[in-house]
Design a protein around this motif. Structure first.
Motif: not given
Length: 598
Positions: A427-428, A540-555
């Motif tokens: 999803i991220a 799960t919601w936290y993990d989504l935001i963290k996964a997006f940060k890992d890919l995009k650099g924004e938490g």
């Protein structure tokens, strides 16, 4: 085991149900989620009660095991003519929804109410309960049902206090009006509520002012104030308009705020339609009557300037109320509830003023939170229990939909789908590549904000997505979109933030450079109404935001409510599929499943 169920009565708007079990809030939901009519105007909480009984039944608890019911108004406090009018309204609603009493009983009850001030209309509340119990597949006699009315502003105060985590606090309850009051300042210590000051609606109501000015700006009364708050930053500081608000209300240390001589009601009003007419006249004075403009087109500068002035006046008024309350209660912590407490911008000004050392705003600050406060108050002050008095960390309190039900809905949808469980990395990845994703996970959140159970998610770095997401939802193009972010990253983005889980407190971004990194979630005044997220709060919601940060650099991700224009948040899996199908979303995460549009 002790159980109290709270619900809204009389039937007005934002009707909801809450369950307190042994001092803990275990269930809450709103009627609008099931009727699909936003704010559930004139709709008794029948569906929400049925869901509460079903939820309890899963624990082996039957309606006969409920110790008490609590409602969020006390009819004894209404002016007589208002009470008479409400009785007629309740009888008409009972006929419409099929739980009406026998005509002879109705006449008897009305006469008792009219001549002896006996609040017999509470009998209608009992019939709503019995009707809902029968529709849930149970039976009960009326003698087994105990209904306790609680003063409206006291229910708001109880919701703010009992879930704040404070032992002692100032509590501010501000709305349109309850039985008669529009604003109350409370001092609360160890569960004892002391009313320090109260303002009746015919002396002044900032909530009613927002309703009727919003109406004149071509927005609805209930939906309008939130939109006007979002429009205000596009306005200019017009002293001529602002002066009109100062002409209407006098702010002082004696009365807090009160109508000036020019605008005061000439007499005590026995019926609130007269008060409504008075506020309509005031709104007409401010706006010059209803302004005919299209909110979906270019912004009308005069409308924006009025919105700006109204917001500025409200900001200043809340600061004035806060200072007065602090000086008269000597408390350094404050809790807020009531419809005006949904004004995240005014809440921000109170927060940054540092009048108080700590602030808590009840997430369902409007009338949907009243049943929670009513049930909590009855549990402690009528039944003698003790509320579990910790800080509220999440409001994932709606009905449960198990994995098998979700699987069947997904398979019946005919969309391409795959099961990934808690692995939110795909999803991220979709979001990072520009996909707009709907998110459906677990029990629905209570209140008007999407908090990671019923959300629409997008990449906040793509500037054009502000308008795109609003277009997909059918919203006005200029309305702001909110961020959800990792709690540990809040200082990266905002000035002097605190953890805030519920999106009813704004913060200022640190500077324009930070805003440029996440332009979709930065309003034109460099503010946002964020949700901070911890893994304990929502894994799960936290993990989504963290996964997006890992890919995009924004938490931080863009998060807006999963609903289409004019609808409440989606509730059931079927609601989610239906909304996903008709609009331009790319994928949906549904409780472990990824569903693809293409």
């Amino acid at each position: 085991m002790t159980i109290v169920i709270g619900f809204n009565f009389p039937v007005e708007h934002d009707n909801a149900v809450a369950v307190i079990q042994d001092g803990k809030l275990i269930f809450a939901t709103e009627e609008e989620r099931f009727t699909r009519h936003k704010h559930s105007i004139g709709e008794p909480s029948v569906n929400a009660l049925i869901q509460a009984f079903k939820f309890l039944a899963k624990q082996g608890i039957k309606p006969k095991d409920v110790d008490a019911y609590a409602v969020n108004f006390n009819s004894k406090l209404y002016p007589k003519r208002t009470r008479d009018l409400l009785y007629k309204e309740m009888y008409i609603i009972s006929l419409k929804f099929g739980y009406n009493p026998y005509l002879i009983d109705a006449i008897k009850e009305y006469l008792l109410s009219y001549f002896f001030r006996i609040p017999t209309y509470i009998e209608f509340a009992k019939r709503i309960i019995i009707h809902s119990i029968k529709k849930s597949g149970f039976n009960i006699s009326e003698r087994e049902i105990k209904v306790y009315p609680v003063e409206h502003h006291l229910t708001h105060a109880a919701s703010a206090y009992y879930f704040s985590g404070f032992n002692t606090a100032t509590v501010l309850t501000i709305d349109g009006w309850g039985e008669i009051e529009s604003t109350v300042i409370w001092k609360v210590k160890n569960g004892e509520f002391e009313k320090v000051l109260s303002i009746p609606a015919w002396h002044g109501s900032i909530g009613a002012l927002w309703d009727f000015v919003s109406k004149n700006l071509n927005f609805g009364i209930l939906e309008g104030p939130g939109k006007v708050m979002g429009l205000a930053p596009y306005g200019r500081d017009n002293l001529e308009i602002y002066k009109k608000f100062e002409e209407i209300f006098k702010l002082d240390d004696k009365n807090l705020y009160i109508f000036t001589e020019q605008f005061k009601l000439n007499r005590y009003s026995e019926i609130f339609t007269e008060v409504e007419h008075h506020y309509q006249r005031i709104a007409n004075y401010i706006t010059g009557g209803k302004i005919d403009w299209n909110p979906r087109g270019p912004i009308d500068q005069r409308v924006a300037d009025i919105a700006y002035a109204l917001q500025k006046f409200t900001d200043n008024l809340l600061i004035h109320i806060g200072k007065w309350a602090k000086s008269h209660t000597s408390e350094d912590r404050v809790a807020l509830a009531g419809g005006v407490a949904l004004n995240a911008k005014a809440n921000m000004e109170l927060y940054y003023s540092r009048i108080f050392n700590d602030i808590f705003i009840f997430p369902a600050a409007n009338d949907a939170g009243g049943p929670i406060g009513a049930a909590a108050y009855v549990y402690e002050h009528v039944l003698g229990g003790k509320m579990q008095h910790g800080r509220l960390k999440n409001v994932y309190l709606g009905p449960e939909y198990d994995d098998e039900e979700i699987k069947k809905v997904v398979q019946d949808s005919k969309f391409k789908a795959e099961y990934v469980g808690d692995d939110v990395n795909p999803i991220a990845d979709i979001i990072t590549k520009g996909g707009i994703v709907t998110w459906y996970q677990g029990r629905a959140e209570l209140g008007p904000r999407a908090l990671g159970s019923r959300s629409i998610v997008a990449d906040p770095t793509r500037r054009d997505y502000w308008r795109l997401v609003n277009d997909i939802k059918g919203r006005e193009w200029w309305r702001p979109l909110a961020p959800s972010l990792l709690d540990e990253d809040k200082d990266v983005y905002f000035k002097d933030p605190t953890s805030h889980e519920f999106m009813i407190l704004m913060f200022r971004y640190k500077d324009e450079e930070v805003c440029e990194r996440v332009p979709v979630t930065c309003h034109v005044d460099l503010t946002a109404r964020p949700q901070t997220v911890t893994r304990d709060q929502n894994k799960t919601w936290y993990d989504l935001i963290k996964a997006f940060k890992d890919l995009k650099g924004e938490g931080l991700i863009m998060n807006t409510s999963f609903n289409l224009a004019g609808e409440p948040l989606v509730e059931t899996p079927q609601d989610a599929i239906r909304s996903f199908a008709v609009k331009g979303f790319d994928a949906m995460y549904m409780q472990g499943w990824i569903i693809y549009k293409r």
